[in-house]
Design a protein around this motif. Structure first.
Motif, PDB file in Angstrom:
ATOM      1  N   GLU B  99     -20.907 -39.943  -8.415  1.00 29.77           N
ATOM      2  CA  GLU B  99     -19.915 -40.946  -8.028  1.00 29.77           C
ATOM      3  C   GLU B  99     -20.346 -42.347  -8.452  1.00 29.77           C
ATOM      4  OE1 GLU B  99     -17.148 -40.090  -6.771  1.00 29.77           O
ATOM      5  OE2 GLU B  99     -17.707 -37.989  -6.526  1.00 29.77           O
ATOM      6  N   SER B 100     -21.642 -42.536  -8.487  1.00 26.63           N
ATOM      7  CA  SER B 100     -22.161 -43.872  -8.730  1.00 26.63           C
ATOM      8  C   SER B 100     -21.873 -44.326 -10.153  1.00 26.63           C
ATOM      9  CB  SER B 100     -23.664 -43.858  -8.474  1.00 26.63           C
ATOM     10  OG  SER B 100     -24.262 -44.964  -9.080  1.00 26.63           O
ATOM     11  N   THR B 101     -21.698 -45.615 -10.330  1.00 24.30           N
ATOM     12  CA  THR B 101     -21.431 -46.120 -11.675  1.00 24.30           C
ATOM     13  C   THR B 101     -22.722 -46.566 -12.338  1.00 24.30           C
ATOM     14  OG1 THR B 101     -21.043 -48.299 -10.758  1.00 24.30           O
ATOM     15  CG2 THR B 101     -19.112 -46.929 -11.169  1.00 24.30           C
ATOM     16  N   ASP B 102     -23.773 -46.635 -11.526  1.00 23.59           N
ATOM     17  CA  ASP B 102     -25.029 -47.206 -11.985  1.00 23.59           C
ATOM     18  C   ASP B 102     -25.850 -46.133 -12.703  1.00 23.59           C
ATOM     19  OD1 ASP B 102     -27.137 -48.917 -12.322  1.00 23.59           O
ATOM     20  OD2 ASP B 102     -28.022 -48.388 -10.377  1.00 23.59           O
ATOM     21  N   GLU B 103     -25.356 -45.627 -13.845  1.00 24.94           N
ATOM     22  CA  GLU B 103     -26.063 -44.509 -14.450  1.00 24.94           C
ATOM     23  C   GLU B 103     -26.016 -44.453 -15.960  1.00 24.94           C
ATOM     24  OE1 GLU B 103     -25.124 -40.788 -12.678  1.00 24.94           O
ATOM     25  OE2 GLU B 103     -26.044 -41.389 -10.798  1.00 24.94           O
ATOM     26  N   THR B 104     -26.881 -43.592 -16.445  1.00 28.32           N
ATOM     27  CA  THR B 104     -26.960 -43.278 -17.867  1.00 28.32           C
ATOM     28  C   THR B 104     -25.615 -42.746 -18.379  1.00 28.32           C
ATOM     29  OG1 THR B 104     -29.099 -42.417 -17.226  1.00 28.32           O
ATOM     30  CG2 THR B 104     -28.415 -42.006 -19.492  1.00 28.32           C
ATOM     31  N   VAL B 105     -25.347 -42.980 -19.663  1.00 32.20           N
ATOM     32  CA  VAL B 105     -24.184 -42.341 -20.284  1.00 32.20           C
ATOM     33  C   VAL B 105     -24.640 -40.987 -20.826  1.00 32.20           C
ATOM     34  CG1 VAL B 105     -22.328 -42.580 -21.933  1.00 32.20           C
ATOM     35  CG2 VAL B 105     -23.531 -44.607 -21.118  1.00 32.20           C
ATOM     36  N   TYR B 106     -23.935 -39.942 -20.477  1.00 35.77           N
ATOM     37  CA  TYR B 106     -24.271 -38.617 -20.978  1.00 35.77           C
ATOM     38  C   TYR B 106     -23.129 -38.089 -21.843  1.00 35.77           C
ATOM     39  CZ  TYR B 106     -27.920 -38.645 -17.444  1.00 35.77           C
ATOM     40  OH  TYR B 106     -29.012 -38.957 -16.698  1.00 35.77           O
ATOM     41  N   ASP B 107     -23.490 -37.407 -22.898  1.00 32.87           N
ATOM     42  CA  ASP B 107     -22.463 -36.768 -23.700  1.00 32.87           C
ATOM     43  C   ASP B 107     -22.060 -35.436 -23.067  1.00 32.87           C
ATOM     44  OD1 ASP B 107     -22.518 -38.813 -25.578  1.00 32.87           O
ATOM     45  OD2 ASP B 107     -24.257 -37.929 -26.583  1.00 32.87           O
ATOM     46  N   TYR B 108     -23.029 -34.783 -22.427  1.00 31.05           N
ATOM     47  CA  TYR B 108     -22.768 -33.482 -21.790  1.00 31.05           C
ATOM     48  C   TYR B 108     -23.386 -33.493 -20.403  1.00 31.05           C
ATOM     49  CZ  TYR B 108     -21.950 -32.458 -26.679  1.00 31.05           C
ATOM     50  OH  TYR B 108     -21.495 -32.509 -27.958  1.00 31.05           O
ATOM     51  N   ASP B 109     -22.592 -33.168 -19.416  1.00 30.59           N
ATOM     52  CA  ASP B 109     -23.082 -33.201 -18.040  1.00 30.59           C
ATOM     53  C   ASP B 109     -22.979 -31.803 -17.424  1.00 30.59           C
ATOM     54  OD1 ASP B 109     -23.574 -33.571 -15.347  1.00 30.59           O
ATOM     55  OD2 ASP B 109     -22.421 -35.429 -15.203  1.00 30.59           O
ATOM     56  N   PHE B 110     -24.137 -31.163 -17.203  1.00 28.36           N
ATOM     57  CA  PHE B 110     -24.148 -29.839 -16.584  1.00 28.36           C
ATOM     58  C   PHE B 110     -24.081 -29.959 -15.059  1.00 28.36           C
ATOM     59  CE2 PHE B 110     -25.973 -28.397 -20.692  1.00 28.36           C
ATOM     60  CZ  PHE B 110     -25.222 -27.240 -20.891  1.00 28.36           C
ATOM     61  N   SER B 111     -23.120 -30.715 -14.569  1.00 28.30           N
ATOM     62  CA  SER B 111     -23.033 -30.921 -13.121  1.00 28.30           C
ATOM     63  C   SER B 111     -22.764 -29.612 -12.397  1.00 28.30           C
ATOM     64  CB  SER B 111     -21.912 -31.902 -12.794  1.00 28.30           C
ATOM     65  OG  SER B 111     -21.631 -31.844 -11.412  1.00 28.30           O
ATOM     66  N   PRO B 112     -23.558 -29.309 -11.357  1.00 29.74           N
ATOM     67  CA  PRO B 112     -23.316 -28.066 -10.606  1.00 29.74           C
ATOM     68  C   PRO B 112     -22.132 -28.172  -9.645  1.00 29.74           C
ATOM     69  CG  PRO B 112     -25.249 -29.192  -9.749  1.00 29.74           C
ATOM     70  CD  PRO B 112     -24.751 -30.021 -10.892  1.00 29.74           C
ATOM     71  N   HIS B 113     -21.536 -29.350  -9.494  1.00 30.87           N
ATOM     72  CA  HIS B 113     -20.352 -29.433  -8.626  1.00 30.87           C
ATOM     73  C   HIS B 113     -19.086 -29.680  -9.418  1.00 30.87           C
ATOM     74  CE1 HIS B 113     -23.894 -31.391  -6.900  1.00 30.87           C
ATOM     75  NE2 HIS B 113     -23.588 -32.414  -7.654  1.00 30.87           N
ATOM     76  N   GLY B 114     -19.098 -29.357 -10.684  1.00 27.43           N
ATOM     77  CA  GLY B 114     -17.915 -29.583 -11.506  1.00 27.43           C
ATOM     78  C   GLY B 114     -16.822 -28.560 -11.234  1.00 27.43           C
ATOM     79  N   VAL B 115     -15.600 -28.959 -11.525  1.00 28.79           N
ATOM     80  CA  VAL B 115     -14.454 -28.051 -11.474  1.00 28.79           C
ATOM     81  C   VAL B 115     -13.646 -28.366 -12.723  1.00 28.79           C
ATOM     82  CG1 VAL B 115     -12.286 -27.517 -10.308  1.00 28.79           C
ATOM     83  CG2 VAL B 115     -14.361 -27.890  -8.957  1.00 28.79           C
ATOM     84  N   ASP B 116     -13.200 -27.342 -13.431  1.00 32.16           N
ATOM     85  CA  ASP B 116     -12.429 -27.579 -14.647  1.00 32.16           C
ATOM     86  C   ASP B 116     -11.010 -27.985 -14.287  1.00 32.16           C
ATOM     87  OD1 ASP B 116     -11.738 -27.592 -17.386  1.00 32.16           O
ATOM     88  OD2 ASP B 116     -10.704 -25.701 -17.062  1.00 32.16           O
ATOM     89  N   LEU B 117     -10.637 -29.198 -14.682  1.00 34.10           N
ATOM     90  CA  LEU B 117      -9.303 -29.669 -14.308  1.00 34.10           C
ATOM     91  C   LEU B 117      -8.308 -29.566 -15.452  1.00 34.10           C
ATOM     92  CD1 LEU B 117     -10.156 -32.581 -11.916  1.00 34.10           C
ATOM     93  CD2 LEU B 117      -9.018 -30.440 -11.367  1.00 34.10           C
ATOM     94  N   ASN B 118      -8.798 -29.143 -16.621  1.00 35.51           N
ATOM     95  CA  ASN B 118      -7.853 -28.953 -17.723  1.00 35.51           C
ATOM     96  C   ASN B 118      -6.873 -27.842 -17.392  1.00 35.51           C
ATOM     97  OD1 ASN B 118      -8.856 -30.886 -19.602  1.00 35.51           O
ATOM     98  ND2 ASN B 118     -10.665 -29.583 -19.771  1.00 35.51           N
ATOM     99  N   SER B 119      -7.331 -26.938 -16.510  1.00 32.59           N
ATOM    100  CA  SER B 119      -6.493 -25.795 -16.177  1.00 32.59           C
ATOM    101  C   SER B 119      -5.661 -26.035 -14.919  1.00 32.59           C
ATOM    102  CB  SER B 119      -7.376 -24.569 -15.963  1.00 32.59           C
ATOM    103  OG  SER B 119      -8.305 -24.455 -17.005  1.00 32.59           O
ATOM    104  N   PHE B 120      -5.707 -27.248 -14.394  1.00 32.68           N
ATOM    105  CA  PHE B 120      -4.944 -27.489 -13.172  1.00 32.68           C
ATOM    106  C   PHE B 120      -3.447 -27.267 -13.427  1.00 32.68           C
ATOM    107  CE2 PHE B 120      -2.610 -30.040 -10.092  1.00 32.68           C
ATOM    108  CZ  PHE B 120      -3.169 -29.568  -8.924  1.00 32.68           C
ATOM    109  N   PRO B 121      -2.798 -26.464 -12.578  1.00 34.24           N
ATOM    110  CA  PRO B 121      -1.382 -26.121 -12.804  1.00 34.24           C
ATOM    111  C   PRO B 121      -0.443 -27.247 -12.387  1.00 34.24           C
ATOM    112  CG  PRO B 121      -2.224 -24.994 -10.850  1.00 34.24           C
ATOM    113  CD  PRO B 121      -3.362 -25.795 -11.390  1.00 34.24           C
ATOM    114  N   HIS B 122      -0.438 -28.299 -13.233  1.00 33.01           N
ATOM    115  CA  HIS B 122       0.366 -29.478 -12.914  1.00 33.01           C
ATOM    116  C   HIS B 122       1.830 -29.167 -12.638  1.00 33.01           C
ATOM    117  CE1 HIS B 122      -2.309 -32.896 -13.401  1.00 33.01           C
ATOM    118  NE2 HIS B 122      -2.931 -32.190 -14.318  1.00 33.01           N
TER     119      HIS B 122
END
Lengths: 491, 491
Positions: B99-122
């Motif tokens: 959530e914090s903005t005070d961070e490194t820029v990453y090209d790939y983030d293996f976050s363990p709390h991610g959820v894929d939102l591209n598939s959200f049934p808009h």
């Protein structure tokens, strides 16, 4: 389905919708329409009876509001379980009981937690919602900031500054799903063990919640200006919970002098705070509006809580807390990892509602509506002058009647219920600290109802008192209900 | 606005959207587009560049997801504050830091709390929302049942029975705005002073929350089957917090035998309970699905918690708790007066989403998407065999890598970050009970990061470990990220 045997009299002075309503109500009471029976759709019944769909809608709405039927979206209207409805049971004034189905049927309910939903701005809400979801914005469905959306917090800060004189930086605002949640969050920040001073009677839910979470609650005597600050010192409390704009349930508006004393108390010692619950400050009928206590604070000692549930709609689960700067570090360390409880869509909806001017218009409309009801009720109550006096009428959406003729609260409630009018006893709001505030294992004390504090209470005790909320009754309903109360109490 | 000076090369192998994205990203990094600058609307930029609006949208989305710009509904896209972004700061694995903005820029983030939102049934969500609000139903805006809408609870009961083998009567379900809130509610029911057994490493938020609210937390040793029930007895705990379907963060799936031992422990003494957190049981890749622990319980001892935040979208703040019958009285006395934290509209939306078959379709789709990513990641990780071993890969949306070549967690994270890949250390999830679990006044201990329990831990300790979540990376991104990790770790 025997609903279709209604025969309407279009020449009667009784409106058509009321005829439909009465017919169905009687059918349900007589068992002709059993529990769980599905009613014909409004369209079908309107076609059959050759009336407008609005007419049927009004009848159904009335039946829903009285608990005879319920609307299940996408499925239709169904007959409710009347087990509780037909039985005239003794009334408890304890909050939230309105939710229970096990209760008397009332024609008029002076609920002090009512909100008028006839004025809910459906069109605006629908438009904002549609516009938001149109964007197909993944952003909306990601987990948001635990404090709430920056956009919404900026909006709230602006509103609070303008309308309530609150000094609220967006970064010190926390948005949460209702006041109860924000109080839980506060307990989580301090980790229980808070020493809290409260008034009695008070907002019962807050008292129960604090006690449940291992905090120590001390009752502080009140006078006509609110919490007696001179008695606050001796309690050893370091957090004073007050509702200066309109004390619940007494309706006291705390004068500026007392506010200053309270702020002085807080400033005197390190670690003292005031928790200002500004739950219905939007509505005020007499005198100049007094800004929130928080606005006078120069020592960073006030925790301010407000809500959209009273001013927009109860099902809008969104409240906000403004923390003093000195508590932000504690918040970040102890509570910032608790995820936001309000969906991003709802937050952006509310932000849009405020930013696009809908909220201002809605508040102005509601102020006019509630003022009208307030004035009608006060007018009607003039004829009760011989048996009771009115208090707490200058703000909010409820007032108090204290009987001067010896009638007890219980008797007043029972007599009113006998004529289908629901009023609420004050005694349920008195709290005492004899309840153990912490429990080990599962043995728990029952919530107490009666005041056992033994202190002189500013209202009630020297005459029993009932609460009359008028937010959810039309002016005409208030007149009719007052007529019944006259019959019930003045006979 | 200098964004409009982009010149695109339509013959390049780099997709157009990536060219737009790179141009704007560079402009922001170089200061050409300052903080708070508004970007042209997607329509305007698409017109100007003579590309489709989708192309511009994709570029903007990518910039949003990387934190360069933010989308403010109804207002447009704005450049974010890069103060934190450009600085390459050391990475903490503690949750929610995303959530914090005070961070490194990453090209790939293996976050363990991610959820894929591209598939959200808009479309489905929008349709359900429109249909609901169309009804102009005052019912929707009244304060609902504190346990949640009966309609939604019936739906959840049916779903849990079918999909998870959970015995859930609607009247024992409580709907709340997220797991954190439900845990707060549970603390409120028991009033602090709970004696809770937890694993280490564990779901850190739950541990912190329990400690903050004056509960006593005991750490129980784990082995490859999960919490060691033989060590549970001696802790004196009466509530065991477990995640049998997929332990977080270790990914252990508790075998049936251990589940039975746990249920046996609970049944042995009055007042013992198991808290089953079934946070991501929807996703499983190997072996037969094991029903929830709750489904095996014959002694009314399991408190079951699940959520829609993982399976629909994180911003959908709706979780559910199924209480055993024996705790319903306690709930009613101590927590039922806490108002619902989920708006009625959202509750009916979710109920519609489940009832109309959208949820099932969505889950099936997500299972396929996540399985694809899971398989690609495992395939890629084969080339890491010499330096680490994989665990926790049979369910959920993350797995663990334990280094066998002596590389420390800190070094692995640092090296990956150096090449723009974010991985998460396991050590942040270890908890210890040396922290005081209750505080008086405002002096608080800092949350601890390192394991000090001194016990033998089944993973990590004998080799440092990192978590890789794959929910929010496409198969191609996983391949690219793995390539970088090879460069980072195998050099």
């Amino acid at each position: 389905m025997n609903v279709l045997t209604i025969s309407l009299d279009s020449h009667s002075s009784t409106p058509l919708y009321e005829q439909i309503y009465s017919y169905i109500k009687n059918e349900i009471q007589d068992g002709g329409l059993p529990f769980r029976e599905r009613l014909p759709s409004t369209r079908k019944l309107a076609d059959y009876l050759q009336v407008s769909r609005t007419t049927v809608n009004m009848a159904y709405e009335q039946l829903v509001s009285e608990g005879y039927i319920e609307a299940i979206p996408h499925r239709g209207y169904f007959v409710c379980d009347l087990e509780g409805l037909v039985r005239l049971s003794p009334v408890s004034s304890y909050e939230n009981r309105t939710e229970s189905t096990d209760e008397t049927v009332y024609d008029y309910d002076f609920s002090p937690h009512g909100v008028d939903l006839n004025s809910f701005p459906h069109n605006a809400w629908r438009k904002l919602s549609r516009d938001l979801l149109m964007e197909e914005d993944k952003y909306l469905f990601r987990l948001g900031d635990p404090q709430g959306e920056p956009e919404l917090r900026r909006t709230i800060a602006g509103y609070l500054h303008q309308a309530r004189g609150v000094n609220a930086l967006p970064e010190r605002i926390i948005v949460g799903a209702g006041n109860d949640f924000l109080l839980l969050l506060l307990c989580s920040m301090f980790g229980g063990g808070m020493k809290i001073a409260m008034e009695s009677p008070t907002y019962r839910k807050a008292f129960d919640l604090f006690c449940n979470l291992s905090n120590e609650v001390q009752i502080v005597e009140m006078d006509e200006a609110g919490m007696r600050v001179d008695r606050l010192e001796e309690t050893g409390a370091w957090l004073a919970y007050v509702m200066p704009s309109h004390q619940y349930p007494l309706g006291t508006v705390m004068p500026v002098k007392r506010r200053m004393q309270l702020l002085h108390w807080a400033a005197e010692k390190e670690g003292r705070y005031i928790l200002e619950d500004d739950y219905d400050s939007e509505f005020r009928y007499k005198g100049k509006p007094i800004p929130a206590l928080q606005g006078y604070d120069r020592n960073d000692r006030v925790i301010y809580i407000g809500t959209f549930s009273k001013s927009i709609a109860p099902s809008i689960r969104a409240s906000y807390m403004v923390l003093p700067e000195s508590l932000m570090d504690l918040y970040r360390r102890r509570a910032r990892n608790i995820s936001s409880t309000v969906s991003r869509v709802d937050q952006m909806l509310i932000a849009g509602f405020l930013n696009q001017g809908y909220y201002e218009r809605h508040l102005n409309k509601m102020r006019a509506v509630y003022r009208g009801r307030h004035d009608v009720l006060l007018e009607e109550l003039k004829s009760f002058r011989e048996i009771c006096r009115v208090s707490g009428e200058n703000a909010g959406v409820h007032l108090l009647l204290t009987f001067t003729n010896g009638m007890t609260e219980e008797e007043a409630i029972r007599r009113a219920a006998g004529l289908g009018v629901r009023v609420y006893g004050l005694s349920g709001y008195y709290v005492d600290t004899l309840r153990t505030s912490s429990v080990s294992g599962h043995s728990l004390p029952l919530p107490s109802g009666q005041c056992e504090c033994g202190m002189a209470c500013p209202s009630g005790r020297n005459g029993d008192t009932v609460l009359l909320g008028y937010a959810n009754l039309s002016e005409q309903e208030i007149r009719k209900a007052a007529k019944r109360l006259r019959r019930a109490w003045l006979r």
